[in-house]
Design an enzyme around this catalytic site. Structure first.
Site, PDB file in Angstrom:
ATOM      1  N   GLY A 179       0.852  -1.133   0.025  1.00 27.80           N
ATOM      2  CA  GLY A 179      -0.002  -0.050  -0.067  1.00 27.80           C
ATOM      3  C   GLY A 179       1.066   1.151  -0.193  1.00 27.80           C
ATOM      4  N   ASP A 180       1.807   1.194   0.777  1.00 26.87           N
ATOM      5  CA  ASP A 180       2.733   2.358   0.836  1.00 26.87           C
ATOM      6  C   ASP A 180       3.538   2.688  -0.441  1.00 26.87           C
ATOM      7  OD1 ASP A 180       2.849   3.264   3.755  1.00 26.87           O
ATOM      8  OD2 ASP A 180       3.103   1.266   4.048  1.00 26.87           O
ATOM      9  N   THR A 181       3.970   1.292  -0.985  1.00 28.76           N
ATOM     10  CA  THR A 181       4.618   1.660  -2.181  1.00 28.76           C
ATOM     11  C   THR A 181       3.798   1.859  -3.363  1.00 28.76           C
ATOM     12  OG1 THR A 181       6.091  -0.233  -1.378  1.00 28.76           O
ATOM     13  CG2 THR A 181       6.445   0.498  -3.803  1.00 28.76           C
ATOM     14  N   ALA A 184       3.386   5.831  -3.305  1.00 26.76           N
ATOM     15  CA  ALA A 184       4.587   6.317  -3.517  1.00 26.76           C
ATOM     16  C   ALA A 184       4.799   6.374  -5.113  1.00 26.76           C
ATOM     17  CB  ALA A 184       5.892   5.650  -2.986  1.00 26.76           C
TER      18      ALA A 184
END
Length: 408
Positions: A179-181, A184
């Protein structure tokens, strides 16, 4: 710094983002991954970290001499400046750096920067061309904006966690902070779009608002339209690809292989290899819809063929028949794979503490302006004095700020 011997790991003559100035205020994964990507293609990324503690990622997972080896990947090509953003002097230093920047990256909870006098309205007054990337759990607006949100929560709200795992079992994570990547990567796209608009059309700077759950939701394929049109709620399907057949993981004598036999001609070749010509020529199996209706039978036929064979034998036979298949790679498999190395996807970096460590290469691969690793990940505050001098501060001013604890 970089002991890799292949020419593509050396700084290119003209980096795609050479001259771009980026201030990174983010920490952990989402914001810093965007900064990492921009830095790999030539941007000068100045990372502002809290004195003493720094980015928590420095201490995540496995440590070497007290520093995470993950940090060596996430923060290469960056310069570390230790500034206390909670202090008035630190906030003024941040304004000074941002005033000269092209891009600001932050992934604090909405309202944090405003509380420090570093909100968009204040920053665009001192830098009208600024491109500001804001990554947060739920975005800068909406009823959930003030709730805390990590990548795992974004994966759940975005619909991914419901589909991950075996039917009827507890929802599973994919094993990395996807989810973070994803946030980003969407943020990186937004930055490049805003920079293009500024350069090509003379437009002003702007804010890119990325919510973790929206970045996940954006890659959920047919999830929503299937519910809208048919009321169908897609469920977890384990290793299979729902609605596409055959495509699954199959047990071998020494592990698993993934086989994607879902193209019409590929399917026929696959059935010949697994010694089921009757299925290869069955009229109702010549299209995907017919194969989906008999997916259990097809999976059983493929599984019966793979089970007594080794992974290597299965891959050799399927490769000869031009059927897409692959082993399930571990870190060891990746490290030893010749294709990874042939494409410069495993680089050897020297850390600032003198250790040699293998790290992932750079994606995407540009033919004329490829990315590069120009410097290893910094120690906390390594570049504080140099960056502040570039911003016009004297040695006496820097010493005074340090004595007050505003910098480290």
């Amino acid at each position: 710094m970089n002991s890799a011997s292949k020419p593509s790991t050396q700084p290119p003559a003209a980096a795609a983002l050479a001259g771009l100035k980026v201030v990174e205020m983010g920490q952990l994964i989402a914001g810093p991954f965007c900064g990492k990507t921009l830095g790999e293609f030539g941007a000068d990324v100045v990372k502002i970290e809290a004195p003493v503690s720094g980015d928590p990622l420095r201490n995540w997972r496995l440590l070497q001499d007290g520093t995470s080896v993950w940090w060596q990947v996430q923060s290469r090509n960056k310069r570390s400046v230790a500034i206390d953003l909670r202090a008035a002097e630190g906030q003024e230093l941040a304004r000074r750096l941002i005033a000269e920047a092209d891009v600001l990256i932050e992934n604090f909870r909405p309202g944090t920067l405003e509380g420090w006098g570093l909100g968009w309205d204040e920053l665009r007054e001192i830098n009208p061309g600024l491109v500001m990337l804001r990554i947060s759990g739920y975005g800068q607006t909406g009823p959930y904006r003030d709730l805390p949100g990590f990548g795992a929560i974004g994966e759940a709200m975005g619909g991914l966690r419901h589909l991950t795992g075996e039917p009827g079992r507890v929802p599973m994570r994919v094993g990395v902070s996807i989810g973070d990547t994803l946030a980003a990567l969407h943020g990186t796209i937004g930055v490049l779009l805003a920079l293009y608009h500024r350069k090509a059309h003379g437009g002003p700077g702007q804010v890119i608002d990325v919510a973790l759950h929206e970045a996940v939701f954006n890659v959920m394929e047919s999830l929503l339209p299937e519910y809208s049109a048919f009321g169908a709620v897609r469920e977890a399907a384990g290793s299979a690809l729902p609605g596409i057949a055959p495509s699954n993981a199959y047990r071998c004598a020494d592990g698993y292989v993934l086989v994607a036999g879902n193209g019409d001609s590929i399917f026929r070749r696959l059935m010949e290899v697994v010694e089921r010509p009757d299925l290869a020529t069955a009229p109702d199996l010549q299209s995907n819809a017919g194969r989906v209706a008999r997916v259990d039978e097809l999976d059983a036929a493929i599984g019966a063929w793979t089970l007594p064979r080794t992974i290597d034998e299965v891959l050799r036979l399927l490769g000869a028949a031009r059927v897409p298949a692959g082993r399930v790679y571990t870190a060891k498999d990746i490290h030893e794979d010749p294709h990874y190395r042939a494409r410069d996807m495993i680089l050897r970096q020297t850390t600032r503490d003198g250790h040699e460590v293998d790290v992932p290469g750079i994606v995407p691969k540009l033919s004329g302006t490829p990315g590069s690793v120009r410097s290893s990940a910094p120690r906390l505050g390594d570049d504080t004095d140099a960056v502040l001098r570039e911003a016009g501060l004297t040695s006496e001013q820097i010493s005074l700020l340090r004595s007050k604890g505003a910098i480290a």
